[in-house]
Design an enzyme around this catalytic site. Structure first.
Site, PDB file in Angstrom:
ATOM      1  N   CYS A 140       1.007  -1.226  -0.084  1.00  0.00           N
ATOM      2  CA  CYS A 140      -0.033   0.046   0.023  1.00  0.00           C
ATOM      3  C   CYS A 140       0.790   1.186   0.058  1.00  0.00           C
ATOM      4  CB  CYS A 140      -0.797  -0.017   1.299  1.00  0.00           C
ATOM      5  SG  CYS A 140      -0.133   0.208   2.851  1.00  0.00           S
ATOM      6  N   ARG A 141       0.371   2.439   0.445  1.00  0.00           N
ATOM      7  CA  ARG A 141       1.159   3.762   0.315  1.00  0.00           C
ATOM      8  C   ARG A 141       2.266   3.716   1.278  1.00  0.00           C
ATOM      9  NH1 ARG A 141       0.656   8.068   3.406  1.00  0.00           N
ATOM     10  NH2 ARG A 141       1.533  10.134   2.635  1.00  0.00           N
TER      11      ARG A 141
END
Length: 98
Positions: free
Chosen positions: A63-64
């Site tokens: 993810c980020r």
């Protein structure tokens, strides 16, 4: 929960091992680039799309920053999947993107 750093994942990609990477970011985040070959399944849809995954394979969740992928890792582990979280997420990624 097992974790790899972004650099460890990048190094594994340069080897001969085939990696199964799942990017759980939202559509607008992935539009800015994702790890080449990663499958995009937004976290909110993971529960509904996990039937697309093969329980005999190992998956690396991205993810980020590593928080959402950590939740995805715990969720899939609870269903018997072999999953590794990429800590630091795309914020730490220095490799190629597509």
């Amino acid at each position: 929960m097992k974790q790899y750093s972004a650099k460890e994942v990048e190094n594994l990609l340069t080897g001969e091992i085939s990696l199964n990477i799942i990017d759980v970011r939202e559509v607008d985040e992935v539009a800015n680039g994702k790890i080449p070959g990663a499958l995009h399944i937004p976290l909110g849809l993971l529960e509904f799309r996990m039937n697309e995954l093969d329980q005999s394979k190992e998956y690396i969740m991205v993810c980020r920053s590593g928080a959402r992928s950590g939740r995805a890792t715990q969720f899939l582990e609870s269903y018997g999947y072999r999953v590794i979280n990429m800590s630091g997420g795309m914020l730490d990624w220095e490799g190629k993107v597509e």
